[in-house]
Structures are given as C-alpha cells and as structure tokens.
Design an enzyme around this catalytic site. Structure first.
Site, PDB file in Angstrom:
ATOM      1  N   ASP A 168       0.849  -1.191   0.000  1.00  0.00           N
ATOM      2  CA  ASP A 168       0.000   0.000   0.000  1.00  0.00           C
ATOM      3  C   ASP A 168       0.891   1.250   0.000  1.00  0.00           C
ATOM      4  O   ASP A 168       1.808   1.366   0.820  1.00  0.00           O
ATOM      5  CB  ASP A 168      -0.872  -0.047   1.277  1.00  0.00           C
TER       6      ASP A 168
ATOM      7  N   HIS B 178      -9.376   5.111  -1.785  1.00  0.00           N
ATOM      8  CA  HIS B 178      -8.527   5.231  -0.581  1.00  0.00           C
ATOM      9  C   HIS B 178      -9.250   6.087   0.450  1.00  0.00           C
ATOM     10  O   HIS B 178     -10.219   6.783   0.139  1.00  0.00           O
ATOM     11  CB  HIS B 178      -7.193   5.884  -0.955  1.00  0.00           C
TER      12      HIS B 178
ATOM     13  N   SER C 297     -12.366   4.993   5.239  1.00  0.00           N
ATOM     14  CA  SER C 297     -12.931   5.026   6.599  1.00  0.00           C
ATOM     15  C   SER C 297     -13.847   6.226   6.772  1.00  0.00           C
ATOM     16  O   SER C 297     -14.794   6.180   7.551  1.00  0.00           O
ATOM     17  CB  SER C 297     -11.802   5.096   7.642  1.00  0.00           C
TER      18      SER C 297
ATOM     19  N   ASN D  24     -10.149   0.703   0.412  1.00  0.00           N
ATOM     20  CA  ASN D  24      -9.081   0.620   1.424  1.00  0.00           C
ATOM     21  C   ASN D  24      -9.562   1.102   2.793  1.00  0.00           C
ATOM     22  O   ASN D  24     -10.070   2.224   2.902  1.00  0.00           O
ATOM     23  CB  ASN D  24      -7.916   1.522   1.008  1.00  0.00           C
TER      24      ASN D  24
ATOM     25  N   ASP E 141      -8.272   1.473   6.841  1.00  0.00           N
ATOM     26  CA  ASP E 141      -7.247   1.387   7.872  1.00  0.00           C
ATOM     27  C   ASP E 141      -7.734   2.040   9.168  1.00  0.00           C
ATOM     28  O   ASP E 141      -7.814   1.404  10.225  1.00  0.00           O
ATOM     29  CB  ASP E 141      -5.963   2.084   7.375  1.00  0.00           C
TER      30      ASP E 141
HETATM   31  O1  G3H Z   1      -4.203   3.210   1.874  1.00  0.00           O
HETATM   32  C1  G3H Z   1      -4.903   3.073   2.887  1.00  0.00           C
HETATM   33  C2  G3H Z   1      -6.230   3.602   2.943  1.00  0.00           C
HETATM   34  O2  G3H Z   1      -6.476   4.525   1.979  1.00  0.00           O
HETATM   35  C3  G3H Z   1      -6.858   3.718   4.277  1.00  0.00           C
HETATM   36  O3  G3H Z   1      -7.518   4.921   4.537  1.00  0.00           O
HETATM   37  O4  G3H Z   1      -7.097   5.155   6.965  1.00  0.00           O
HETATM   38  O5  G3H Z   1      -8.811   6.499   5.867  1.00  0.00           O
HETATM   39  O6  G3H Z   1      -9.154   4.067   6.166  1.00  0.00           O
HETATM   40  P1  G3H Z   1      -8.199   5.173   5.963  1.00  0.00           P
HETATM   41 ZN    ZN Z   2      -4.516   5.138   0.927  1.00  0.00          ZN
END
Ligand code: G3H
Ligand code: ZN
Length: 288
Positions: A82, A212, A215, A234, A236
């Site tokens: 990533d 991306h 969240s 994505n 995280d």
């Molecule tokens: O590359 C990782 C993601 O884009 C995670 O994004 O932390 O806002 O869920 P986030």
């Molecule tokens: Zn990202």
C-alpha cells in the site's frame, strides 16, 4: 490456497459490481482478524501493508504471516503493498512474494509519476504481478482538522479524468487509485464522493478504480461509489480506532492484568467486527 494476485479478484468485482476490501495490517492480530473474518464471510480479501507497517513488523514477518494463513484457507487472499512511494520498496516486495504492488508517485509532477510507475509496471508485469498507482492526491487529515478543513484539503487535489486516461494509457497499470472525494485518516463519515468524476474516470480508463481513505465514507457513499466503478476499498483508520479503543477499555477495566493476550484478544475481536461490517457493505461476502 496460495496467495492470488489482485488482478483476478478485481476483474471479478468489476464484472459483478461489488468491491473487494483491502485492509491494512500492522501486526499478527490484525492479519488474523482480516483472514478469519473474510473466511467466515466467504469473501475474497486483500491484506495490505504500508511502508510504515513493513518498517514496524519487518518484510519477511508480514509475508510469512499472510502466506501461512492464506495457505490454510479456501478464500482468495492477496498480499498488497500500500502506498509504495519508494521504487526500491516495490522491488523488495516483489522479490519477497507480494502478489500486488502500488507505486504512489502522486506527490511527483505528472511526467515523473508516469516514468516511475512505468518502471514498476514493466518489472512487475514480467512476473505477472499487477500494479496500482495514484492520480490526483488523496491527502491526509490531521487529528485536529475540523470537517470543513478536511473538505478543503479534499477539493484541492481531485483526480482529473483526462489526466487519468492519459496516465493509464502511458503506464499500463492494472488499477487506479483516484482522488475522488475522500481523505486518509478521517474518523467520521464526512466524505462526499464525486460520483460523476468516478463514472468519467471509469469510462475513460476501463480499469478497476480504488477508493482510498474509505474510513471517512458512509455506507451510502461507498455503495454509490461501487455502482460508479469502485472495485477496491481501502480501510485502515476504522480498524485502528476499534483496535486501540478495545485495548484502552480493557486495560482501564483490568488495570492489574499483565497478560498481553487478553487486551490483544479483545482488540482482535473488535477489528473483526469492523472488517465484517465493511465486507457486507462492499458486497464481497458470499462470493467464494
Ligand atoms: O491506503 C490506505 C487507505 O487509503 C486507508 O484509509 O485510513 O482512511 O481508512 P483510511
Ligand atoms: Zn490510501
């Protein structure tokens, strides 16, 4: 089964209009949470490691953990780099057994982004490993940023559809991370996706689009994005929040506990709930 590449599972998602969850992992409990939950939900899944995660856990440890769990399950598991902003990190991951790469040259001028992305693609495609790359700039939210500030940051670097078309044509990438209304590290669902922009990028490039910073997007926004062409989502921050909140609460309630497995065990369960919920919103459950 052995690790699979992101190419095959993203093409299936594109064809059947769902999205595959790409979850960031930094430690053993999160890797377990991702693979166990995906298996329970019968969902193809992407375990992704950032350069920070690799620096923290070690490249061989990450490959070892993910491969071990992938080989024991019947669901397709991808190991993805990533935001590989470093060309050499991409080479190291390819050699170590990653089955999907990302070269992130989004902070570079367009021509340099093209040149370096192309170099990574040539190397990876020689051994049939797909590459994701970024166009526009998906920013990062500071914990002190108000939603208004975040929205301004988002607007500043949206992906230009025509530039995206050129980028894909020049680099031959397999999936495109496009800045379309989200920001990294957002703890509230405040994002508003630019759906016409996503549709335009989809029509002009034809390849799976990656969301991306997901969240910060509500269920409704994510679903609209998938209908418009998003195939990989994505996540995280939502996992981080649930994981650390569970540890904090457990230790507050059990201040004398010295067994690390106790707080880490409840944290893993909290991560699993977030992952399960996201998989269902993405519609990747019951696809295996
Ligand atoms: O590359 C990782 C993601 O884009 C995670 O994004 O932390 O806002 O869920 P986030
Ligand atoms: Zn990202």
């Amino acid at each position: 089964m052995p690790l699979v590449t992101s190419k095959e599972i993203l093409i299936d998602a594109q064809k059947h209009r769902y999205a595959v969850g790409a979850f960031n992992a930094n430690n053993m409990e999160i890797v377990q949470a991702i693979v166990e939950t995906a298996e329970e939900e019968r969902a193809p899944v992407i375990v992704q490691a950032s350069q920070g995660a690799i620096a923290y856990a070690g490249l061989d440890m990450i490959v070892g953990m993910v491969k071990t769990l992938a080989e024991k399950t019947f669901i397709p598991v991808v190991l993805h780099l990533d935001h590989g902003t470093d060309y050499y990190q991409n080479i190291k991951c390819l050699r170590a057994g990653f089955t999907s790469l990302m070269f992130d040259g989004s902070s570079l001028p367009f021509a340099e982004n093209v040149t370096l992305t192309k170099k990574v693609v040539e190397m990876a495609h020689a051994v049939n490993i797909p590459v994701e790359a970024e166009i526009g700039q998906i920013g990062k939210m500071d914990s002190s940023d108000e939603p208004g500030v975040a929205r301004e940051k988002i607007k500043e670097f949206m992906a230009d559809p025509e530039e995206a078309r050129k980028f894909v044509e020049l680099t031959d990438i397999d999936s495109l991370a496009a800045a379309v209304g989200t920001i990294h590290g957002c703890r509230e669902p405040i994002a508003q996706l630019d759906i016409p922009r996503i549709e335009k990028i989809r029509d002009l490039t034809g390849i799976p689009i990656v969301l991306h910073g997901a969240s910060g997007a509500s269920d409704e926004e994510v679903k609209k994005g998938i209908a418009a062409g998003i195939c990989k989502v994505n996540i995280d921050t939502r996992i981080r929040m649930a994981f650390t909140r569970a540890i904090r609460e457990y230790l507050n309630q059990n201040p004398n506990e010295i067994d690390p497995r106790k707080p880490l065990g409840v944290a893993k369960e909290a991560a699993k709930e977030v992952i399960r919920d996201r998989i269902r919103v993405l519609g990747s459950n019951n696809r295996v």
